[in-house]
Design a protein around this motif. Structure first.
Motif, mmCIF file in Angstrom:
data_model
loop_
_atom_site.group_PDB
_atom_site.id
_atom_site.type_symbol
_atom_site.label_atom_id
_atom_site.label_comp_id
_atom_site.label_asym_id
_atom_site.label_seq_id
_atom_site.Cartn_x
_atom_site.Cartn_y
_atom_site.Cartn_z
ATOM 1 N N UNK A 54 -20.894 -10.436 -7.598
ATOM 2 C CA UNK A 54 -19.988 -10.767 -6.498
ATOM 3 C C UNK A 54 -18.568 -10.998 -7.017
ATOM 4 N N UNK A 55 -18.461 -11.635 -8.174
ATOM 5 C CA UNK A 55 -17.149 -11.864 -8.778
ATOM 6 C C UNK A 55 -16.466 -10.545 -9.124
ATOM 7 N N UNK A 56 -17.232 -9.588 -9.636
ATOM 8 C CA UNK A 56 -16.662 -8.286 -9.984
ATOM 9 C C UNK A 56 -16.129 -7.577 -8.739
ATOM 10 N N UNK A 57 -16.884 -7.643 -7.639
ATOM 11 C CA UNK A 57 -16.429 -7.010 -6.394
ATOM 12 C C UNK A 57 -15.163 -7.684 -5.871
ATOM 13 N N UNK A 58 -15.123 -9.004 -5.933
ATOM 14 C CA UNK A 58 -13.935 -9.719 -5.465
ATOM 15 C C UNK A 58 -12.728 -9.464 -6.364
ATOM 16 N N UNK A 64 -6.708 -4.593 -5.808
ATOM 17 C CA UNK A 64 -6.185 -3.656 -4.801
ATOM 18 C C UNK A 64 -5.116 -4.338 -3.955
ATOM 19 N N UNK A 65 -5.368 -5.583 -3.585
ATOM 20 C CA UNK A 65 -4.362 -6.317 -2.807
ATOM 21 C C UNK A 65 -3.095 -6.561 -3.619
ATOM 22 N N UNK A 66 -3.249 -6.843 -4.902
ATOM 23 C CA UNK A 66 -2.076 -7.040 -5.760
ATOM 24 C C UNK A 66 -1.245 -5.759 -5.874
ATOM 25 N N UNK A 67 -1.922 -4.603 -5.951
ATOM 26 C CA UNK A 67 -1.199 -3.327 -5.990
ATOM 27 C C UNK A 67 -0.404 -3.111 -4.707
ATOM 28 N N UNK A 68 -1.013 -3.445 -3.562
ATOM 29 C CA UNK A 68 -0.313 -3.288 -2.291
ATOM 30 C C UNK A 68 0.891 -4.221 -2.210
ATOM 31 N N UNK A 69 0.725 -5.439 -2.651
ATOM 32 C CA UNK A 69 1.838 -6.395 -2.633
ATOM 33 C C UNK A 69 2.949 -5.917 -3.557
ATOM 34 N N UNK A 70 2.573 -5.375 -4.687
ATOM 35 C CA UNK A 70 3.573 -4.859 -5.631
ATOM 36 C C UNK A 70 4.361 -3.701 -5.011
ATOM 37 N N UNK A 71 3.669 -2.822 -4.284
ATOM 38 C CA UNK A 71 4.363 -1.708 -3.627
ATOM 39 C C UNK A 71 5.304 -2.200 -2.528
ATOM 40 N N UNK A 72 4.938 -3.289 -1.872
ATOM 41 C CA UNK A 72 5.759 -3.791 -0.775
ATOM 42 C C UNK A 72 6.895 -4.689 -1.249
ATOM 43 N N UNK A 73 6.810 -5.274 -2.418
ATOM 44 C CA UNK A 73 7.827 -6.226 -2.858
ATOM 45 C C UNK A 73 8.516 -5.795 -4.152
ATOM 46 N N UNK A 93 -1.738 4.502 16.846
ATOM 47 C CA UNK A 93 -1.596 5.841 16.273
ATOM 48 C C UNK A 93 -1.005 6.762 17.335
ATOM 49 N N UNK A 94 -0.544 7.917 16.890
ATOM 50 C CA UNK A 94 -0.005 8.906 17.818
ATOM 51 C C UNK A 94 -1.141 9.785 18.323
ATOM 52 N N UNK A 95 -0.851 10.533 19.375
ATOM 53 C CA UNK A 95 -1.902 11.380 19.964
ATOM 54 C C UNK A 95 -2.286 12.537 19.053
ATOM 55 N N UNK A 96 -1.375 13.011 18.245
ATOM 56 C CA UNK A 96 -1.661 14.175 17.405
ATOM 57 C C UNK A 96 -2.168 13.790 16.016
ATOM 58 N N UNK A 97 -2.486 12.526 15.778
ATOM 59 C CA UNK A 97 -2.941 12.067 14.458
ATOM 60 C C UNK A 97 -4.451 11.845 14.443
ATOM 61 N N UNK A 98 -5.012 12.047 13.272
ATOM 62 C CA UNK A 98 -6.416 11.718 13.033
ATOM 63 C C UNK A 98 -6.420 10.518 12.107
ATOM 64 N N UNK A 99 -7.145 9.475 12.485
ATOM 65 C CA UNK A 99 -7.132 8.215 11.730
ATOM 66 C C UNK A 99 -8.473 8.050 11.021
ATOM 67 N N UNK A 100 -8.403 7.829 9.708
ATOM 68 C CA UNK A 100 -9.587 7.551 8.901
ATOM 69 C C UNK A 100 -9.357 6.220 8.216
ATOM 70 N N UNK A 101 -10.185 5.221 8.522
ATOM 71 C CA UNK A 101 -10.029 3.875 7.949
ATOM 72 C C UNK A 101 -10.859 3.757 6.684
ATOM 73 N N UNK A 102 -10.247 3.212 5.641
ATOM 74 C CA UNK A 102 -10.949 2.981 4.378
ATOM 75 C C UNK A 102 -11.296 1.527 4.155
ATOM 76 N N UNK A 103 -10.883 0.633 5.024
ATOM 77 C CA UNK A 103 -11.182 -0.806 4.951
ATOM 78 C C UNK A 103 -10.833 -1.421 3.609
#
Length: 105
Positions: A54-58, A64-73, A93-103
């Motif tokens: 569980x620790x490894x998954x967290x 991943x969250x740290x990478x996103x924060x780094x990209x934003x800041x 989303x727009x009408x002409x877009x296809x949305x795929x969520x990766x969670x």
């Protein structure tokens, strides 16, 4: 002259072995079935292995969250990243877009 003869009692010679057996039985039982005995130690080890997974998954999720924060800041905000996060959070989303969520947020 009178001499006293003491009758040997069978009960007297079993007292010390009975106490010894009781003592060893008590501590032997608790060394196996007690709160810190062998069975509890095996259960603790199973919990440790499960929680290390569980620790490894967290940890992966945190990185991943740290990478996103780094990209934003980073000083220069990545417009694509900002657009992606805003669309995901607002569920837009727009009408002409296809949305795929990766969670991964």
């Amino acid at each position: 002259m009178w001499t006293r003869h003491h009758k040997q009692r069978k009960f007297g010679r079993f007292i010390l072995p009975a106490i010894t057996i009781a003592f060893l039985s008590y501590f032997g039982y608790h060394s196996i079935h007690g709160d810190l005995g062998l069975i509890a130690t095996e259960e603790f080890e199973k919990q440790r292995v499960a929680r290390s997974g569980e620790l490894a998954a967290l940890t992966v999720k945190r990185e991943a969250l740290e990478r996103q924060v780094h990209l934003m800041s980073d000083g220069s905000l990545d417009k694509d990243m900002l657009d992606e996060i805003a669309r995901y959070q607002l569920n837009v989303s727009r009408r002409d877009e296809i949305v795929i969520f990766n969670n991964y947020f």
